[in-house]
Enzyme design. Structure first.
Site, PDB file in Angstrom:
ATOM      1  N   HIS A 145       0.821  -1.216   0.000  1.00  0.00           N
ATOM      2  CA  HIS A 145       0.000   0.000   0.000  1.00  0.00           C
ATOM      3  C   HIS A 145       0.853   1.263   0.000  1.00  0.00           C
ATOM      4  O   HIS A 145       0.725   2.119  -0.885  1.00  0.00           O
ATOM      5  CB  HIS A 145      -0.938  -0.006   1.204  1.00  0.00           C
ATOM      6  CG  HIS A 145      -1.798  -1.214   1.286  1.00  0.00           C
ATOM      7  ND1 HIS A 145      -2.603  -1.612   0.242  1.00  0.00           N
ATOM      8  CD2 HIS A 145      -1.978  -2.130   2.262  1.00  0.00           C
ATOM      9  CE1 HIS A 145      -3.246  -2.715   0.575  1.00  0.00           C
ATOM     10  NE2 HIS A 145      -2.884  -3.046   1.796  1.00  0.00           N
ATOM     11  N   CYS A 150      -7.121  -6.891   3.573  1.00  0.00           N
ATOM     12  CA  CYS A 150      -8.410  -6.780   4.259  1.00  0.00           C
ATOM     13  C   CYS A 150      -9.514  -7.516   3.503  1.00  0.00           C
ATOM     14  O   CYS A 150     -10.602  -7.737   4.042  1.00  0.00           O
ATOM     15  CB  CYS A 150      -8.798  -5.312   4.432  1.00  0.00           C
ATOM     16  SG  CYS A 150      -8.771  -4.360   2.901  1.00  0.00           S
TER      17      CYS A 150
END
Length: 462
Positions: free
Chosen positions: A16, A48
């Site tokens: 990320h 996630c």
């Protein structure tokens, strides 16, 4: 003062924070030479989404990526996948890299270094970790392995009651598996929620057939023919076809140990421009501590939202101070067996750890007027600082989707607003959505009433 655009930037790690940093650097400084070294064969995987993939909600795992090496290359990055950085020498401004496919190594220099090496699952020192079907749950390859192995597994043990663990428990329970949840602490989701919420959610897990065992430390995994078949804890034994370890994450920062300032757990400290304590070295994402607004200090909070923001800030500030970090509140959301859950900032359990003296107020109410044909109960909690009345935390839960209200409370914390501000903030009224006093107004007013009552009692006792 902004320096000239041409510079050689090396980025270590590209999930990320790394992906966000690379894109922003190339967008803002197209003349920069950006080299990316990533030890895996993919970038930007949204971990996630693992439980959604395992549970069949997400059919195509490719959708859990929001970038790829080809996109970064097209933007101008020199991307090297399956390359492991084995040494960083900040004093010499050099790194050593090993090509995992050829086993060849080389050393090269940089003008600016970006450390976005992420985190890795905490692996306790227990017996049987090498048994087949004892799984970690962090990256794409681990998610693929769980997905491929799960179909014939009837008894699944999840170790760890944080977000990823709880989401996996729900996914497997919805598939009709026999699921056991183990945690060494006395409550699930204890980093995010106080007992008023976790008690309800624990009962919900039990009602859905999950075997919940708290206050139990895992002692070891045992099996036959190299495959796990049993988990032994401090209080019992549990049969298992598969075990998934979800006991938390630690920062991946061994490469720069003793070269930059860190928290005791190894999380790198950065300033508001993502600069480390070493010149020309930046860091972002799960390898870092965030600048934590509730107490104005630092905290280790590995969330994708934090990572993408920090990565963008690296790109904005790589050539000089341009955009300052606003800090974070650790705002997060969760959906569990029909409940929508949001939290931000500290809770009663964590406030003292961050050096805050706080009080809290808990309210149960309904989200819209009683005359509406359907309604849902809201469970709300506000945590505020004694004396200043500054809001430093909030939790909200309902079968109604109230999770955006955690974002609202996050803004209040970031802006250093008070319970009085919340009590009187202008929120709209429309019976389909809320009441003349929005439920967040009601929460702020409950905190005000609590303070007024305590002031009266002090006067009586004076």
């Amino acid at each position: 003062m902004i320096e000239e655009d041409f510079m050689k930037v090396i980025v270590i790690g590209c999930t990320h924070a790394g992906t966000s940093a690379v894109k922003t650097i190339l967008s803002d400084h197209p003349e920069a030479e950006v080299k990316v070294y990533e030890r895996n064969d993919n970038v930007s995987f949204l971990s996630c989404g693992i439980a959604l993939y395992v549970g069949g909600v997400v059919k195509d795992p490719e959708g859990l990526f929001y970038s790829n090496p080809q996109e970064l290359t097209a933007m101008g990055a020199d991307v090297h996948m399956e390359h492991d950085v084995t040494d960083v020498n900040i004093a010499k401004k050099e790194i050593t890299v090993r090509n995992l496919k050829t086993d060849e190594s080389h050393t090269e220099s940089y003008d600016k270094l970006v450390i976005t090496t992420g985190s890795w699952p905490i692996i306790p020192p227990i017996d049987g970790l090498d048994l087949e079907n004892v799984q970690l749950c962090k990256n794409y390859n681990q998610a693929q392995e769980i997905f491929k192995k799960k179909d014939d597994k009837k008894k699944i043990v999840v170790v760890g009651g944080g977000y990823i663990g709880i989401e996996l428990v729900e996914a497997f329970a919805n598939e009709g598996r026999e699921v056991t949840l183990l945690d060494g602490l006395d409550r699930i989701l204890n980093k995010y929620l106080d007992p008023e919420f976790t008690d309800i959610l624990t009962d919900e897990l039990v009602n859905h057939g999950v075997n919940v065992h708290l206050n139990e430390m895992v002692k070891g995994f045992y099996g036959e023919d190299g495959k796990v078949s049993k988990v032994v804890t401090s209080a019992g034994e549990y049969e298992a076809d598969m075990v998934i370890m979800c006991v938390g994450f630690r920062p991946n920062t061994e490469l720069v140990k003793d070269q930059v300032d860190m928290l005791p757990n190894g999380a790198i400290l950065v300033d508001n421009y993502m600069r480390t304590s070493a010149p020309d070295v930046f860091a972002a994402g799960d390898s870092c501590a965030v600048n934590y607004n509730p107490n104005g200090g630092h905290a280790y909070i590995p969330l994708a939202t934090n990572a993408v923001r920090m990565g963008m800030l690296v790109g904005k500030n790589i050539a000089g101070e341009t955009l300052s970090y606003r800090g974070t509140q650790s705002t997060s959301g969760l959906h569990l067996f029909g409940y929508n859950i949001g939290s931000t900032g500290v809770n009663d359990a964590s406030a003292g750890f961050f050096g805050l003296e706080t009080r809290s107020v808990y309210v149960e109410d309904f989200y819209r007027p009683e005359f509406m044909p359907t309604n849902e109960k809201l469970y709300m909690k506000l945590v505020y600082e004694v004396g200043t009345h500054r809001i430093v935390g909030g939790q909200i839960m309902s079968k109604y989707d109230c999770t955006a209200s955690a974002n609202t409370l996050s803004v209040f914390i970031q802006a250093k607003m008070t319970i009085e501000d919340l009590a009187l903030t202008d929120f709209f009224f429309q019976p389909v959505y809320d009441r003349p006093w929005n439920y967040l107004n009601i929460l702020g007013q409950a905190a005000m009433a609590q303070e007024q009552q305590m002031a009266k009692e002090e006067q009586v006792n004076a």
